[in-house]
Motif scaffolding. Structure first.
Motif, short mmCIF file in Angstrom:
data_model
loop_
_atom_site.label_atom_id
_atom_site.label_comp_id
_atom_site.label_asym_id
_atom_site.label_seq_id
_atom_site.Cartn_x
_atom_site.Cartn_y
_atom_site.Cartn_z
N LEU A 24 14.25 8.90 1.04
CA LEU A 24 14.25 7.69 0.31
C LEU A 24 13.81 7.56 -0.86
N LEU A 25 12.16 7.29 -1.01
CA LEU A 25 11.89 7.42 -1.61
C LEU A 25 11.79 7.06 -2.80
N ASP A 26 11.42 8.10 -3.70
CA ASP A 26 11.87 9.27 -4.54
C ASP A 26 13.07 8.35 -5.19
N PRO A 27 14.43 8.90 -4.73
CA PRO A 27 15.29 8.22 -5.54
C PRO A 27 15.67 6.85 -5.53
N ILE A 28 15.12 6.05 -4.35
CA ILE A 28 15.40 4.56 -5.01
C ILE A 28 14.21 4.58 -5.93
N ILE A 29 12.74 4.74 -6.66
CA ILE A 29 12.16 4.53 -7.47
C ILE A 29 12.28 4.98 -8.81
N GLU A 30 13.17 5.88 -8.70
CA GLU A 30 13.95 6.45 -9.84
C GLU A 30 15.88 6.03 -10.74
N ARG A 31 16.18 5.44 -9.35
CA ARG A 31 17.38 4.51 -10.06
C ARG A 31 17.30 3.36 -9.76
N VAL A 32 15.37 2.45 -9.37
CA VAL A 32 15.99 1.09 -9.60
C VAL A 32 14.33 1.02 -10.25
N PRO A 33 14.59 1.33 -11.34
CA PRO A 33 13.09 1.40 -12.32
C PRO A 33 12.46 -0.09 -12.27
N HIS A 34 12.76 -1.28 -12.03
CA HIS A 34 12.24 -2.68 -11.60
C HIS A 34 11.77 -2.98 -10.40
N ALA A 35 11.80 -1.75 -9.45
CA ALA A 35 11.95 -2.04 -7.95
C ALA A 35 11.22 -1.58 -7.00
N ARG A 36 10.01 -2.17 -6.31
CA ARG A 36 9.19 -2.27 -5.38
C ARG A 36 9.37 -1.77 -4.22
N ILE A 37 8.83 -1.07 -3.74
CA ILE A 37 8.39 -0.81 -2.48
C ILE A 37 7.09 -1.16 -0.57
N ILE A 38 7.92 -1.40 0.15
CA ILE A 38 6.76 -2.12 0.96
C ILE A 38 7.04 -1.72 2.04
N LEU A 39 5.66 -0.65 2.96
CA LEU A 39 5.79 0.11 3.40
C LEU A 39 5.12 -0.59 5.13
N GLY A 40 5.84 -0.41 6.31
CA GLY A 40 4.80 -1.66 7.04
C GLY A 40 5.61 -1.11 8.53
N GLY A 41 4.38 -1.01 9.64
CA GLY A 41 4.17 -0.55 10.45
C GLY A 41 3.32 0.56 11.59
N PRO A 42 3.21 0.69 12.53
CA PRO A 42 2.11 1.66 12.91
C PRO A 42 2.22 3.27 11.69
N GLN A 43 3.61 3.33 11.91
CA GLN A 43 3.37 5.17 11.86
C GLN A 43 2.41 5.01 10.14
N VAL A 44 2.42 4.08 9.16
CA VAL A 44 1.71 4.08 7.84
C VAL A 44 1.00 3.26 7.80
#
Length: 657
Positions: free
Chosen positions: A81-101
């Motif tokens: 999901l990460l690359d398509p969201i960053i590319e197609r929503v140019p103003h967006a930020r993504i924050i990942l949380g949880g034990p895996q990351v």
């Protein structure tokens, strides 16, 4: 202009309430500025939903922030999901949380992905400070605690904040209206955080300040349980690390039970039991049982080898509690299942087999054996070289994990043999297909269950022409033997439903080739097992006239209807039924019976052909973990022996003696 924030959770189960997202939103919106400057949206899907569909849905929202909860079972999806969201929503930020990351920015984000952040630590404070910076323009995330992110292609790490001391500082997402319009039937729920134990394989046991137990207030928990059970809830997983560790947990369990009696909600409850509180956990299980809530009490051994428990820093239920637990379970007719892990450091193939045999002999219930999974942010993660771990990544595209297939104590070939042996145990013991016969051979003929299960495992390996045996071997060799609830439940579905008429002749072929098969008592007890094999669903499989029950040699089936049958046992050997079918507390009710009505349908639900493979697997494993309530019920009847049966009895006696 308000900032749009989409909270994303991708779970195993459908219609799961997004608890983590609710906590993060509730804590952030305590701040009036955040509440007025943000618009939150909850977005939940199952982890097996098409990534392309999820991408289109998320991109269409054009959110300013996408907050995503990351776990071992969904990280494969999230990576897509990460690359398509960053590319197609140019103003967006993504924050990942949880034990895996946590602490793994270099694994999951690239230097050029400078709009993706990772939260390191307990999420509420970190997320709140992050959202405040987004509202302020997002020019200096270095002032936000607990973040990993790339800045000018340099990895930046900010110090994690201390844990929240008073959990009531987190407003309740249940009581503040966040979940009011959220459709759900399943929920993970917590009344405390932290774990005092130091098990090296577990994220809960990561030590430090996380060892201190912190509780939500009793008043709050009681109000939330009232709210939850008013929503026609089906399933609650009590997400506390040790349910039953506090006396208050018994009170909460009784509250849930009272609501279930009054409202019919919840239907199912599961929990991770307190490690050294068997009596408290037993009391909780009895409370749920009395309320009609489906529950099976877990007993988390992981291994019975003292050397293993030492190496994994495991404080376990004391060995002398096994007999006490088994007696209490039997007397109170409470389902239980035992959790084991293969292969842990220090465990050999032989000690693993012996451990499973001890559990079978004690009658503690279904054995669920998990693979050794290397989880980030656990002590075991840092001991890979020390213990000689060789790992394999599962084929499952959703799963982002490493499973251990070799250690200093186990070769890869022995690992595969251990998985094969566990499947044999699952089929013959958990599913009840040879439970009576295996007990007889062990106690009366000095043939250990260990040998019977090993022989059957070898037999399946040697007979790949059988579809089920081929499926298991393919699972071990091609898929690395990644045993999970889905694979165990699917195995149950095939044997007890879909391929029942194929499996029973295969099982007969196996037993009839064994050196002990000349024992006529063994032959008759095999027929008892055929009749005592449970059905997984209330919808019985379509069966032909040549089904195995119609060709028994010693037991006469005189009435066979949907969901029940009436069977006559040779009178000289009627003692075998109370001895091998019934628990000790029930024996006196049937000592003189030779005719039984066998009732197969208890609380099973109909089979749904529309179910996905995952749904079939999850249901199957859930029912097998409640094995005691799934097994057929043998009700003694007044002896109605036919003349033919009397003649057969005499012939049978002559053959035996």
């Amino acid at each position: 202009m308000t900032s749009k924030i989409t909270m994303c959770e991708f779970n195993h189960h459908p219609h799961m309430l997004p608890l983590v997202s609710g906590y993060l939103q509730a804590y952030s919106q305590k701040d009036p500025e955040v509440e007025s400057e943000t618009e939150f949206e909850l977005f939940t899907r199952t982890a097996n939903t098409s990534a392309d569909n999820i991408i289109e849905e998320l991109v269409s929202r054009q959110s300013d922030v996408y907050a995503i909860s990351c776990y071992i079972w969904n990280m494969g999806l999230i990576r897509k999901l990460l690359d398509p969201i960053i590319e197609r929503v140019p103003h967006a930020r993504i924050i990942l949380g949880g034990p895996q990351v946590q602490g793994r920015a270099e694994t999951y984000i690239r230097p050029e992905q400078n709009r993706i952040f990772i939260a390191n630590g307990e999420g509420e404070v970190i997320f709140y400070e992050f959202i405040k910076e987004v509202i302020a323009g997002g020019k200096n995330f270095r002032n936000c605690p607990g973040l990993n992110f790339w800045d000018m292609k340099l990895l930046t790490t900010t110090p994690s904040p201390p844990l929240i001391k008073d959990l009531d500082d987190i407003p309740s997402p249940f009581l503040t209206g966040i979940f009011d319009d959220m459709p759900f039937v399943n929920v993970a729920y917590e009344t405390n955080r932290g774990c005092p134990y130091t098990c090296s394989f577990c994220y809960f046991s990561r030590g430090g300040e996380y060892r201190k137990l912190r509780k939500f207030s009793q008043e709050r928990v009681s109000k939330e349980m009232d709210w939850l059970t008013s929503r026609d809830l089906m399933y609650i997983f009590m997400a506390d690390a040790n349910w039953g560790v506090f006396k208050q947990d018994i009170v909460y369990s009784q509250e849930l039970a009272n609501y279930a009696k009054k409202r019919g909600s919840p239907t199912f409850v599961s929990f991770s039991a307190a490690k050294n509180r068997p009596n408290a956990v037993l009391e909780i299980a009895q409370i749920f049982k009395d309320a009609g809530i489906t529950n099976s009490q877990p007993v988390s051994f992981q291994s019975l080898n003292p050397e293993v428990l030492k190496l994994i820093s495991r404080i376990n239920i004391k060995a002398d509690k096994i007999d006490e637990l088994q007696t209490l379970f039997s007397e109170q007719h409470i389902d239980s299942y035992v959790e084991m892990i293969w292969p842990l450091p220090g465990e050999t193939l032989e000690s693993f087999k012996q451990g499973l045999e001890v559990i079978c002999n004690k009658g503690l219930g279904t054995i669920t054996c998990y693979p050794t999974i290397m989880l980030p942010n656990t002590a075991l993660w840092d001991q890979e070289e020390e213990f000689g771990f060789v790992t394999l990544e599962p084929e499952d595209a959703l799963n982002d994990s490493k499973i251990v297939i070799q250690t200093n104590w186990v070769t890869e070939a022995e690992y595969e043999e251990g998985v094969r042996y566990y499947f044999a145990t699952h089929i013959l013991f958990n599913l009840g297909t040879l439970r009576c016969l295996s007990n007889y051979l062990h106690h009366d003929c000095n043939i250990p269950m260990n040998k019977l299960f090993t022989d059957f495992a070898d037999y399946m390996k040697a007979h790949q022409e059988n579809d089920l045996a081929f499926w298991i071997e393919d699972f071990i060799i091609e898929k690395g033997g990644f045993v999970d609830n889905g694979s165990l439940g699917m195995c149950a579905h095939r044997i007890l439903h879909e391929e029942r008429d194929k499996f029973q002749p295969f099982l007969y072929q196996f037993v009839s080739e064994q050196p002990w098969w000349s024992d006529k008592k063994a032959q008759m007890l095999f027929e008892v097992d055929i009749l005592n094999t449970p059905y997984l669903y209330s919808t019985l499989p379509v069966r032909g006239n040549d089904c195995f029950e119609n060709h028994l040699k010693y037991i006469t089936v005189i009435d066979n209807k949907s969901g029940r049958c009436v069977a006559e046992i040779p009178s000289k050997y009627k003692k075998f039924i109370p001895q091998y079918v019934y628990s000790e507390s029930e024996v006196n009710d049937c000592l003189n019976a030779s005719c039984y009505e066998i009732l197969y349908i208890t609380n099973q639900i109909p089979y749904m052909p529309s179910w996905s493979k995952e749904q079939v697997g999850n249901y199957g494993q859930g029912r097998i973990q409640s094995n005691r309530s799934l097994m057929p019920r043998w009700e003694p009847l007044a002896n109605a022996q036919s003349e033919q049966q009397a003649t057969d009895d005499e012939m049978f006696v002559e053959e035996v003696f």
